[in-house]
Each structure stands twice: as C-alpha cells, then as structure tokens.
Design an enzyme around this catalytic site. Structure first.
Site, short mmCIF file in Angstrom:
data_model
loop_
_atom_site.label_atom_id
_atom_site.label_comp_id
_atom_site.label_asym_id
_atom_site.label_seq_id
_atom_site.Cartn_x
_atom_site.Cartn_y
_atom_site.Cartn_z
N ASP A 1 -1.24 -8.56 1.80
CA ASP A 1 -1.50 -7.36 0.99
C ASP A 1 -0.52 -7.27 -0.17
O ASP A 1 -0.18 -6.20 -0.63
CB ASP A 1 -1.40 -6.12 1.88
CG ASP A 1 -2.02 -4.89 1.21
OD1 ASP A 1 -1.66 -3.76 1.59
OD2 ASP A 1 -2.83 -5.06 0.29
N ASP B 1 -6.29 -7.96 2.65
CA ASP B 1 -6.79 -6.72 2.07
C ASP B 1 -7.33 -7.00 0.67
O ASP B 1 -7.02 -8.02 0.06
CB ASP B 1 -5.65 -5.68 1.98
CG ASP B 1 -6.17 -4.30 1.60
OD1 ASP B 1 -5.39 -3.52 1.04
OD2 ASP B 1 -7.36 -4.00 1.86
N ASN B 2 -8.16 -6.12 0.14
CA ASN B 2 -8.59 -6.11 -1.27
C ASN B 2 -9.41 -7.31 -1.73
O ASN B 2 -9.26 -7.78 -2.86
CB ASN B 2 -7.36 -5.98 -2.18
CG ASN B 2 -6.46 -4.87 -1.77
OD1 ASN B 2 -5.31 -5.08 -1.37
ND2 ASN B 2 -6.96 -3.65 -1.82
N GLU C 1 -8.74 2.29 -0.58
CA GLU C 1 -8.01 3.40 0.06
C GLU C 1 -8.16 4.70 -0.75
O GLU C 1 -8.02 4.70 -1.97
CB GLU C 1 -6.51 3.06 0.22
CG GLU C 1 -5.83 2.53 -1.01
CD GLU C 1 -5.82 1.01 -1.05
OE1 GLU C 1 -6.74 0.39 -0.51
OE2 GLU C 1 -4.91 0.44 -1.64
N1 LIG Z 1 5.29 -12.62 -3.63
C1 LIG Z 1 5.71 -11.47 -3.12
N2 LIG Z 1 6.67 -11.45 -2.18
C2 LIG Z 1 7.08 -10.28 -1.65
N3 LIG Z 1 6.60 -9.08 -1.99
C3 LIG Z 1 5.66 -9.06 -2.94
C4 LIG Z 1 5.16 -10.23 -3.53
N4 LIG Z 1 4.20 -9.88 -4.41
C5 LIG Z 1 4.11 -8.53 -4.39
N5 LIG Z 1 4.99 -8.03 -3.49
C6 LIG Z 1 5.14 -6.62 -3.12
O1 LIG Z 1 3.92 -6.27 -2.48
C7 LIG Z 1 3.41 -5.05 -3.03
C8 LIG Z 1 2.31 -5.37 -3.96
C9 LIG Z 1 1.06 -5.20 -3.60
C10 LIG Z 1 -0.06 -5.54 -4.55
N6 LIG Z 1 -1.21 -4.73 -4.18
C11 LIG Z 1 -2.05 -4.35 -5.11
O2 LIG Z 1 -1.94 -4.71 -6.29
C12 LIG Z 1 -3.14 -3.42 -4.72
C13 LIG Z 1 -3.82 -2.75 -5.75
C14 LIG Z 1 -4.84 -1.85 -5.43
N7 LIG Z 1 -5.51 -1.18 -6.48
O3 LIG Z 1 -5.20 -1.44 -7.68
O4 LIG Z 1 -6.42 -0.35 -6.22
C15 LIG Z 1 -5.19 -1.60 -4.10
C16 LIG Z 1 -4.50 -2.28 -3.09
O5 LIG Z 1 -4.82 -2.06 -1.76
C17 LIG Z 1 -3.49 -3.19 -3.38
O6 LIG Z 1 -2.87 -3.84 -2.33
C18 LIG Z 1 4.59 -4.43 -3.75
O7 LIG Z 1 5.37 -3.71 -2.84
C19 LIG Z 1 5.31 -5.66 -4.28
O8 LIG Z 1 6.67 -5.41 -4.55
MG LIG Z 2 -3.97 -3.60 -0.52
#
Ligand SMILES: Nc1ncnc2c1ncn2[C@@H]1O[C@H](/C=C/CNC(=O)c2cc([N+](=O)[O-])cc(O)c2O)[C@@H](O)[C@H]1O
Ligand SMILES: [Mg+2]
Length: 214
Positions: free
Chosen positions: A141, A169-170, A199
């Site tokens: 996710d 997810d997604n 969500e």
């Molecule tokens: N390589 C990596 N290693 C560790 N942590 C990492 C990482 N890449 C991202 N993260 C962390 O994971 C989360 C990002 C989630 C992206 N989800 C999304 O972009 C997202 C967007 C929508 N939306 O736009 O509706 C809906 C959703 O359910 C979503 O999960 C943030 O907390 C970010 O800091």
């Molecule tokens: Mg998500």
C-alpha cells in the site's frame, strides 16, 4: 507552524479512542477521515477484504509496505495469533512517529515493528537485521510504482514460500498497471481480484490477492 493532517488524525485518536482497543482506534480514524478530512487509509470497506485475507493467511510473519498513520497495521495486527508479528516499512519520519503513537494507543506495539526506510533498501536486510526467513503475508500500500519492483525483490531475496499471500491495495485507483500485468502473467502466482471502492468515497477501486505457488 500549523499541524499536519496526520497530526490532526493522531489528536482525534488520542482524544476519542479507548486506550488498548484496536477497534475503537480504527472506528475513530474512519469517522475522522469520512467526516472531517479524507486520508489514504485502506478504510472500512476495503478493510473487510484485508481482514478476510489476513484470516485466510493466518500469518506468523506479516509484512507491510507503507505504514502511513498505522491504520492497516492495526487492522492486520489485531488479527494475529499470539506469537505472530507484523513488520511495517515507512520512509517518512513524521508518518512513522505518528503511526508509532497511534499503534501504542491501540495497544499493539508488541506485535508491530515499524521499520523506517525505503522498502527497496529494507527488503534485502530483513533476513540479517530482522530474523525473517519467509513471509506468510504481505500488504502492498505504498507508492504504486514500487509494487512491482518490490514484489520481484521479495522473490529474488527468497522470502516467498508456497502459500505466501500478497494483497495489494488500489489496483483500480490510483492503479498499479505494471504490477497487475506482471503478477497476473507470472506462472507462480494465483491471482484473485476483489472489486471495492476507494476509501471513504464512491469511486471504484479494487484489491488484488496473489498466492505464491512456489
Ligand atoms: N518505497 C517506500 N518505502 C517505504 N515507505 C514508502 C515507500 N513509498 C511510499 N511510502 C510511504 O507509504 C505511504 C504512501 C502511500 C501511497 N498511497 C497512495 O498514493 C494512495 C493514494 C490514494 N488516492 O490518491 O486516492 C488512495 C490510496 O489508498 C493510496 O494508498 C506514505 O506513508 C509514504 O511515506
Ligand atoms: Mg491505499
């Protein structure tokens, strides 16, 4: 400097949730994010699919990419058997510290280890630094373009065994097209799609389960 949305979510949990009660923490976050400020938690509708797949996997070692504020970590960990544990990877230090506090309020700090860093850097270290041999369940996710490379990395590092379950997810929104193409055409994964909604919204979304066949 005014507070971040994630800090406001923590404030709401800290004020409204029952300490030590994971369900009340989940309800508090879902209420806040559906009534006050949208946030990218897996949420209550897709959360039920997550619950069912975690129960099916009944994991001893569970792994999560993208802790954010800890909502799905709590969802997963509340279902784990006594000696099972969840490792969740988050690279944003602010989110990691907020998640740590929310997980503490839920009373699940003993079952969840938050690892700060990039998934691509942490995955190769799981065996030596975190005594992981095989993973039974993985929830993806984090950034959607990391789903595919991180799945390949898990395989290359030898963490998957026959029956390991990945849940992403997604799949529809924001979407992870390269991951879907890769996983559905991969001979060792048996895939199932679970249509749902984004969500707290009426937007179409879906989750994809992939069982590793060894
Ligand atoms: N390589 C990596 N290693 C560790 N942590 C990492 C990482 N890449 C991202 N993260 C962390 O994971 C989360 C990002 C989630 C992206 N989800 C999304 O972009 C997202 C967007 C929508 N939306 O736009 O509706 C809906 C959703 O359910 C979503 O999960 C943030 O907390 C970010 O800091
Ligand atoms: Mg998500």
């Amino acid at each position: 400097m005014d507070q971040s949305k994630e800090q406001r979510i923590l404030n709401s949990v800290s004020y409204n949730a029952v300490k030590g009660d994971p369900e009340s923490v989940l309800d508090c976050i879902d209420n806040y994010c559906s009534q006050k400020e949208w946030a990218m938690n897996v949420g209550d509708e897709k959360g039920v699919i997550l619950d069912k797949v975690v129960e099916e996997a009944d994991p001893t070692i569970a792994l999560e990419f993208g802790t954010y504020v800890g909502y799905s970590a709590i969802r997963i960990a509340r279902l784990l058997k006594p000696n099972a544990r969840l490792l969740t990877i988050e690279f944003n230090p602010e989110f990691a510290s907020i998640a740590r506090e929310i997980i503490e309020i839920a009373g699940l700090s003993e079952k969840i280890t938050i690892i700060e860093g990039h998934s691509q850097d942490i995955i190769p270290q799981l065996r030596e630094k975190y005594q992981v041999d095989k993973v039974d369940f993985v929830f993806l996710d984090h950034w959607k373009e990391r789903y595919c490379p991180d799945t390949i990395l898990l395989e290359e590092c030898g963490y998957l065994k026959k029956g390991s379950i990945l849940l992403a997810d997604n799949i529809v929104y924001p979407g992870a097209p390269d991951f879907v193409k890769y996983i559905r055409s991969h001979k060792s994964f048996d895939c199932t799609n679970y249509p749902s909604h984004l969500e707290y919204m009426k937007v179409e979304d879906a989750m994809e389960k992939a069982v590793y066949m060894g």
